[in-house]
Design a protein around this motif. Structure first.
Motif, short mmCIF file in Angstrom:
data_model
loop_
_atom_site.label_atom_id
_atom_site.label_comp_id
_atom_site.label_asym_id
_atom_site.label_seq_id
_atom_site.Cartn_x
_atom_site.Cartn_y
_atom_site.Cartn_z
N LYS A 20 8.61 -42.82 2.56
CA LYS A 20 7.53 -41.32 2.89
C LYS A 20 6.32 -41.90 1.67
N PHE A 21 5.68 -43.00 1.16
CA PHE A 21 4.33 -42.33 0.94
C PHE A 21 3.42 -41.76 1.70
N GLU A 22 3.46 -43.17 3.02
CA GLU A 22 2.95 -43.59 4.04
C GLU A 22 1.96 -41.62 4.34
N ASN A 23 2.83 -40.69 4.16
CA ASN A 23 2.64 -39.37 4.13
C ASN A 23 1.41 -39.07 3.71
N TYR A 24 1.04 -39.74 2.92
CA TYR A 24 0.47 -38.95 2.00
C TYR A 24 -0.43 -40.07 1.50
N ARG A 25 -0.57 -41.84 2.05
CA ARG A 25 -1.30 -42.46 1.45
C ARG A 25 -1.83 -43.37 2.32
N ASP A 121 8.89 -32.77 -1.90
CA ASP A 121 9.26 -32.16 -0.98
C ASP A 121 10.87 -32.39 -1.01
N ALA A 122 11.49 -31.53 -0.32
CA ALA A 122 12.95 -32.22 -0.67
C ALA A 122 13.48 -31.47 1.01
N ASP A 123 14.71 -32.27 1.22
CA ASP A 123 15.42 -31.96 2.01
C ASP A 123 15.95 -30.33 2.19
N GLU A 124 16.50 -30.34 3.57
CA GLU A 124 17.20 -28.66 3.55
C GLU A 124 18.52 -28.91 2.35
N ASP A 125 19.12 -29.87 2.36
CA ASP A 125 20.84 -29.46 1.54
C ASP A 125 21.00 -30.90 -0.22
N ALA A 126 19.25 -30.87 -0.34
CA ALA A 126 18.87 -32.55 -1.05
C ALA A 126 19.43 -31.73 -2.54
N ILE A 178 14.41 -36.13 -1.62
CA ILE A 178 14.12 -35.78 -2.81
C ILE A 178 12.77 -36.91 -3.10
N MET A 179 11.24 -36.39 -3.12
CA MET A 179 10.19 -36.80 -3.29
C MET A 179 8.78 -35.54 -4.52
N LEU A 180 9.28 -36.39 -5.63
CA LEU A 180 8.65 -35.28 -6.87
C LEU A 180 7.94 -36.65 -7.70
N ALA A 181 7.10 -35.35 -8.43
CA ALA A 181 5.94 -35.93 -9.93
C ALA A 181 6.79 -35.84 -10.75
N GLU A 182 6.59 -36.93 -11.68
CA GLU A 182 7.55 -37.31 -12.81
C GLU A 182 6.69 -37.70 -13.66
N VAL A 183 6.61 -36.72 -14.95
CA VAL A 183 5.75 -37.04 -16.13
C VAL A 183 7.23 -36.97 -17.26
N ILE A 274 -15.24 -32.43 -9.57
CA ILE A 274 -17.35 -32.56 -9.20
C ILE A 274 -17.77 -32.94 -10.63
N TRP A 275 -18.46 -34.27 -10.77
CA TRP A 275 -18.91 -33.92 -12.36
C TRP A 275 -20.34 -34.30 -12.16
N ASP A 276 -21.41 -34.40 -12.85
CA ASP A 276 -22.57 -35.23 -12.75
C ASP A 276 -23.09 -36.14 -10.90
N GLU A 277 -23.80 -34.87 -10.31
CA GLU A 277 -23.71 -35.20 -9.38
C GLU A 277 -22.64 -36.86 -8.44
N GLN A 278 -21.26 -36.83 -8.77
CA GLN A 278 -20.18 -37.20 -8.18
C GLN A 278 -19.08 -36.70 -8.20
N GLU A 279 -18.75 -37.67 -7.07
CA GLU A 279 -17.08 -36.54 -6.93
C GLU A 279 -15.94 -37.31 -6.89
N LEU A 280 -14.92 -36.89 -6.59
CA LEU A 280 -13.73 -37.70 -6.32
C LEU A 280 -12.23 -36.99 -5.66
N GLU A 281 -12.26 -37.41 -4.12
CA GLU A 281 -11.26 -36.66 -3.62
C GLU A 281 -10.04 -36.28 -4.36
N LEU A 282 -9.31 -35.29 -4.25
CA LEU A 282 -8.36 -35.15 -4.93
C LEU A 282 -6.72 -33.83 -3.67
N SER A 283 -6.31 -35.67 -3.04
CA SER A 283 -5.23 -35.24 -2.31
C SER A 283 -3.95 -35.63 -2.97
N GLU A 284 -3.42 -34.58 -1.46
CA GLU A 284 -1.27 -34.75 -2.30
C GLU A 284 -1.78 -36.07 -2.54
#
Length: 325
Positions: A20-25, A121-126, A178-183, A274-284
């Motif tokens: 599933k990471f292929e959907n984002y990266r 992300d989560a399947d309907e019955d997850a 189920i796909m999740l972010a964990e701290v 964006i900072w100091d005329e620099q920037e980074l993309e922030l995608s899911e």
């Protein structure tokens, strides 16, 4: 000198993983990838900075070289205390438990493991397994040994956007789909209780020593503060970490706070920092570390950020009370 830091992705193949990471990266390796450790100073998987003058340094090296500037004046330990990862569960994870600090330090030589999840992300019955149903330790042990554990575990249906806090001692498992972010605390200690017949070791005796059979948990409700450019929600607050959600409608401006660092993780949508005329993309599924001494920055776009940090409990409580009073 200090700016938003992005790190490489440390992918880990798991028997329960998927693609599933292929959907984002675009940098995903072959195999059943179950985890991506994105901000980590743990010896198991060490993050390496990929942008700016500090590129090529590991997070551990940065925390040792610039402890106050990276971690913050109020973070008294020199080791980076948190770990941010993503999990792609295409099959059921083992039913497991994590120890608290006292037990883990005695038997594993590292910190315990409290963690929190944001469902990407989560399947309907997850579903998740969170806690035990009404049972004694002996009843639970017998059920595990007789492959009847399902009668004593509490299942919670999940959907995209749900947040959960998993305290040390709480029996739990991530279900299939189920796909999740964990701290979490920077720890890699897990005691497996039940693994659905897969040929991996169990640690039932240690698990039974740390499971709190009275401990329960559920979906976090959060406290939302609505704003014109963004909404800010508080979800988890404890002495190990806090988890807030920033729902950016157009723009969010901030700077480092010398007291502590922040981890910002895009869990929905996309934008740029964006900072100091620099920037980074922030995608899911992308994260950045905001060092304590970071310069001013702004985030533009339509995206939802998970904000993770080690809080000043009294300061955070006062901020929350100022909203509800």
């Amino acid at each position: 000198m200090f700016y938003p830091l992005k790190f490489d992705h440390k992918y880990i193949e798991k028997v329960w993983g998927g693609r599933k990471f292929e959907n984002y990266r675009e940098d995903m390796p072959e195999g059943k990838i179950g985890e991506s450790w994105d901000i980590s100073a743990h010896e198991s998987e060490m993050s390496v900075a990929v942008n700016g003058k500090l590129a090529g340094k590991t997070l551990k090296e940065l925390a040792e070289m610039y402890p106050q500037q990276i971690l913050g004046k109020d973070i008294e330990i020199e080791e980076f205390p948190l770990l941010l990862k993503f999990i792609d569960a295409q099959a059921q994870l083992s039913i497991q438990v994590h120890p608290d600090d006292k037990y883990a330090e005695k038997y594993q030589g590292e910190s315990g493991k409290n963690e929190a999840w944001y469902v990407i992300d989560a399947d309907e019955d997850a579903y998740l397994i969170i806690g035990t149903e009404d049972c004694t330790e002996s009843e639970f042990k017998k059920a595990v040994q007789n492959d009847q554990i399902n009668q004593y575990v509490h299942k919670v249906k999940v959907e995209k956007g749900d947040v959960f806090f998993i305290k040390a001692g709480l029996l739990h498992a991530i279900g299939a789909g189920i796909m999740l972010a964990e701290v979490q605390q920077s720890s890699d200690t897990t005691y497996r209780v039940y693994d659905y017949g897969r040929d991996r070791g169990l640690q039932l005796s240690k698990a039974l020593e740390v499971i709190d059979f009275q401990l329960q948990s559920g979906k976090r409700k959060g406290l939302k503060v609505c704003g014109e450019d963004y909404d800010y929600s508080y979800y988890c607050l404890n002495n190990k970490f806090a988890l807030d959600i920033i729902n950016i409608k157009t723009e969010y401006e901030a700077s480092g706070e010398e007291d502590r660092f922040y981890i910002l993780t895009a869990v929905e949508g996309q934008g740029k920092i964006i900072w100091d005329e620099q920037e980074l993309e922030l995608s899911e599924t992308e994260s950045v570390l905001i060092p304590a001494y970071c310069e001013e920055y702004k985030i533009k776009g339509n995206l939802k950020l998970m904000k993770s940090y080690v809080p000043d409990l009294e300061k955070s409580k006062s901020q929350i009370l100022s909203v509800v009073e």
